[in-house]
Design an enzyme around this catalytic site. Structure first.
Site, PDB file in Angstrom:
ATOM      1  N   ASN A  70     -81.096 -61.244   3.089  1.00 54.45           N
ATOM      2  CA  ASN A  70     -80.338 -60.402   4.020  1.00 54.45           C
ATOM      3  C   ASN A  70     -80.238 -60.977   5.423  1.00 54.45           C
ATOM      4  O   ASN A  70     -79.356 -60.621   6.186  1.00 54.45           O
ATOM      5  CB  ASN A  70     -80.943 -59.003   4.087  1.00 54.45           C
ATOM      6  CG  ASN A  70     -82.431 -59.014   4.341  1.00 54.45           C
ATOM      7  OD1 ASN A  70     -83.168 -59.739   3.674  1.00 54.45           O
ATOM      8  ND2 ASN A  70     -82.887 -58.241   5.295  1.00 54.45           N
ATOM      9  N   THR A 105     -83.452 -32.686  -8.850  1.00 49.86           N
ATOM     10  CA  THR A 105     -82.060 -32.465  -9.244  1.00 49.86           C
ATOM     11  C   THR A 105     -81.230 -33.697  -8.871  1.00 49.86           C
ATOM     12  O   THR A 105     -81.286 -34.156  -7.730  1.00 49.86           O
ATOM     13  CB  THR A 105     -81.505 -31.214  -8.527  1.00 49.86           C
ATOM     14  OG1 THR A 105     -82.363 -30.126  -8.873  1.00 49.86           O
ATOM     15  CG2 THR A 105     -80.073 -30.921  -8.952  1.00 49.86           C
ATOM     16  N   CYS A 145     -83.700 -54.011  10.128  1.00 49.07           N
ATOM     17  CA  CYS A 145     -85.073 -53.490  10.113  1.00 49.07           C
ATOM     18  C   CYS A 145     -85.905 -54.100  11.222  1.00 49.07           C
ATOM     19  O   CYS A 145     -86.739 -53.446  11.813  1.00 49.07           O
ATOM     20  CB  CYS A 145     -85.763 -53.794   8.797  1.00 49.07           C
ATOM     21  SG  CYS A 145     -84.898 -53.189   7.401  1.00 49.07           S
ATOM     22  N   HIS A 169     -75.136 -48.122   0.153  1.00 48.89           N
ATOM     23  CA  HIS A 169     -74.513 -48.264   1.476  1.00 48.89           C
ATOM     24  C   HIS A 169     -74.192 -49.700   1.859  1.00 48.89           C
ATOM     25  O   HIS A 169     -73.552 -49.934   2.886  1.00 48.89           O
ATOM     26  CB  HIS A 169     -75.354 -47.569   2.553  1.00 48.89           C
ATOM     27  CG  HIS A 169     -76.625 -48.257   2.941  1.00 48.89           C
ATOM     28  ND1 HIS A 169     -76.732 -48.952   4.109  1.00 48.89           N
ATOM     29  CD2 HIS A 169     -77.821 -48.344   2.330  1.00 48.89           C
ATOM     30  CE1 HIS A 169     -77.976 -49.422   4.206  1.00 48.89           C
ATOM     31  NE2 HIS A 169     -78.652 -49.067   3.141  1.00 48.89           N
ATOM     32  N   SER A 187     -78.118 -51.115  -3.720  1.00 47.94           N
ATOM     33  CA  SER A 187     -78.053 -50.044  -2.720  1.00 47.94           C
ATOM     34  C   SER A 187     -76.599 -49.659  -2.471  1.00 47.94           C
ATOM     35  O   SER A 187     -75.745 -50.533  -2.292  1.00 47.94           O
ATOM     36  CB  SER A 187     -78.688 -50.556  -1.426  1.00 47.94           C
ATOM     37  OG  SER A 187     -78.440 -49.659  -0.378  1.00 47.94           O
ATOM     38  N   GLN A 220     -78.159 -57.372  -1.479  1.00 50.64           N
ATOM     39  CA  GLN A 220     -77.179 -58.108  -0.670  1.00 50.64           C
ATOM     40  C   GLN A 220     -76.219 -58.939  -1.520  1.00 50.64           C
ATOM     41  O   GLN A 220     -75.288 -59.524  -0.976  1.00 50.64           O
ATOM     42  CB  GLN A 220     -77.891 -59.035   0.334  1.00 50.64           C
ATOM     43  CG  GLN A 220     -78.690 -58.319   1.393  1.00 50.64           C
ATOM     44  CD  GLN A 220     -77.811 -57.611   2.441  1.00 50.64           C
ATOM     45  OE1 GLN A 220     -76.612 -57.843   2.554  1.00 50.64           O
ATOM     46  NE2 GLN A 220     -78.429 -56.728   3.217  1.00 50.64           N
TER      47      GLN A 220
HETATM   48  C1  LIG Z   1     -82.269 -57.395   0.587  1.00 52.73           C
HETATM   49  C2  LIG Z   1     -82.477 -55.936   0.851  1.00 52.73           C
HETATM   50  N1  LIG Z   1     -83.268 -55.235   0.038  1.00 52.73           N
HETATM   51  C3  LIG Z   1     -83.500 -53.928   0.222  1.00 52.73           C
HETATM   52  C4  LIG Z   1     -82.906 -53.242   1.259  1.00 52.73           C
HETATM   53  C5  LIG Z   1     -83.178 -51.778   1.436  1.00 52.73           C
HETATM   54  O1  LIG Z   1     -82.059 -51.017   1.041  1.00 52.73           O
HETATM   55  P1  LIG Z   1     -81.864 -49.505   1.542  1.00 52.73           P
HETATM   56  O2  LIG Z   1     -81.437 -49.577   2.968  1.00 52.73           O
HETATM   57  O3  LIG Z   1     -80.790 -48.968   0.646  1.00 52.73           O
HETATM   58  O4  LIG Z   1     -83.156 -48.824   1.349  1.00 52.73           O
HETATM   59  C6  LIG Z   1     -82.094 -53.935   2.155  1.00 52.73           C
HETATM   60  C7  LIG Z   1     -81.514 -53.256   3.323  1.00 52.73           C
HETATM   61  O5  LIG Z   1     -81.259 -53.850   4.340  1.00 52.73           O
HETATM   62  C8  LIG Z   1     -81.862 -55.319   1.944  1.00 52.73           C
HETATM   63  O6  LIG Z   1     -81.079 -56.038   2.748  1.00 52.73           O
END
Ligand SMILES: Cc1ncc(COP(=O)(O)O)c(C=O)c1O
Length: 384
Positions: free
Chosen positions: A152, A240, A327, A204, A202, A181
């Site tokens: 990422n 649910t 993050c 989003h 994921s 990613q």
């Molecule tokens: C490589 C990777 N794994 C896991 C995640 C975590 O995903 P989520 O934000 O849906 O918890 C991210 C989020 O930035 C990511 O880039």
């Protein structure tokens, strides 16, 4: 912020109109509990089943192996805890890489406190593991290898297929792939008997919603449930089921896969153009991404400048970029990925990430390149 150019799609993406629409329709018309036995419940459950089948088809597995979760973090946690804790009869040895997302690294760290032995594969300057090191580290008691597909922070692509082959030949370990990613950008599937055993996605990151994700398996596995209650999601994850999120995610996933090749072509061209521009700055800029890396992520660092300085200068001109990961962007310490790449001290503070998404246009990239040139000129005096 209407004219703002958003180039932080690896942090999160804007949901597609079709996905928003599907979410609205399901919430308005099919809001019944999918576990209810009345007609409305049956209808909601049918939608849920279709969403599951759609995701299963894309990943080349069966619907019964697709679990809807709250996102990449939950999928990674569930996969790693689940596989590790239910295979202690084989062993307690776990392999991962030093550049995983924190949702993997923190989970294996927790397991280490429970008596599991965790080893980390190193990466080279391109962010890629060595298959020789993997071969040397796999043991008879290795039960899990957790490896991200695309990093990422800088877009390195791991050799997942080759790793899967090695792991399956040499051990009974499962390969978990964090495809958060890579899904929708590169081909991601179980590939019959040869691919990964378990994949995290994921919502989003693929123009779906925050709070939605998938954990999928190549074949059915036996696990202790990790959320106890009404026994939903095959008894593993009670609660649910959020049918609108599941339907929206399956729609986002389908569109991501259908449009993947067209987007990839654009992204590759933009990637090449931007890398060429960054290269013109010589020592002033260090590029972390490689031409072979994922086409939607570019990461670079300006010598002796803090990332925030560049971000703010770009933001003033209407372009949104980020530090290496969302993050770690609010933390002052150097990211673990940047540390693992052994960057020269001069480039450690200023890592910037730009990441493309489905809404970006060639005009956006033209503007970004202009703004980059302006910002580099403005900050020239500060770059030693
Ligand atoms: C490589 C990777 N794994 C896991 C995640 C975590 O995903 P989520 O934000 O849906 O918890 C991210 C989020 O930035 C990511 O880039």
């Amino acid at each position: 912020m209407n004219d703002t150019i958003y180039l932080d799609n690896s942090a999160t993406t804007k949901p597609l109109k079709e996905v928003l629409q599907a979410f609205m329709v399901v919430n308005e018309q099919y809001y019944a509990n999918p576990a209810s036995i009345h007609a409305m419940g049956v209808e909601a459950n049918d939608l849920l089943m279709r969403a599951r089948e759609q995701v299963a088809d894309i990943l080349q597995t069966e619907a019964k192996n697709v679990l809807f979760t709250s996102g990449g973090t939950e999928s990674n946690n569930a996969a790693i805890f689940g596989i590790a804790r239910s295979n202690t009869h084989i062993g307690k040895h776990i392999l991962t890489t030093e550049i995983e997302h924190p949702s993997v690294l923190e989970t294996v760290k927790q397991l280490a406190t429970e008596g599991f032995e965790v080893e980390y594969l190193k990466v080279d300057h391109r962010g890629i593991i060595s298959l020789d090191e993997l071969r040397a580290k796999i043991r008879k008691d290795t039960i899990l290898v957790s490896m991200m597909h695309v990093n990422n922070e800088m877009g390195a692509i791991q050799p997942i297929d080759e790793a899967a082959k090695l792991i399956h030949e040499m051990s009974r370990a499962a390969l978990h792939v964090d495809a958060v990613q890579s899904f929708g950008k590169l081909a991601v599937s179980f590939k019959g008997e040869e691919g990964p055993d378990c994949i995290s996605i994921s919502g989003h990151k693929i123009h779906g919603f925050k709070g939605s994700g998938v954990l999928a398996f190549r074949k059915a596995i036996r696990w202790q449930p990790y959320a106890l209650g009404g026994g939903q999601e095959f008894g593993l994850r009670s609660g649910t089921v959020a049918v609108p999120q599941a339907v929206a995610l399956s729609k986002a996933a389908r569109i991501a896969v259908e449009t993947m090749h067209d987007h990839a072509k654009k992204y590759r061209q933009w990637h090449d153009e931007i890398l060429a521009q960054l290269n013109e700055y010589g020592e002033a800029i260090h590029i972390l991404s490689t031409p072979q890396g994922a086409s939607h992520i570019i990461s670079f660092s300006v010598r002796d400048l803090k990332g925030e300085v560049i971000i703010n200068a770009m933001q003033k001109r209407g372009v949104i970029v980020s530090t290496s990961s969302a993050c770690s962007s609010k933390q002052t310490k150097t990211s673990h990925v940047v540390e693992a790449l052994h960057l020269d001290e001069h480039y450690k503070k200023g890592v910037i990430r730009i990441s493309f998404g489905a809404h970006n246009t060639a005009e956006d990239i033209k503007k970004f390149k202009q703004v980059l040139a302006e910002v580099m000129l403005e900050l020239k005096g500060e770059i030693k």
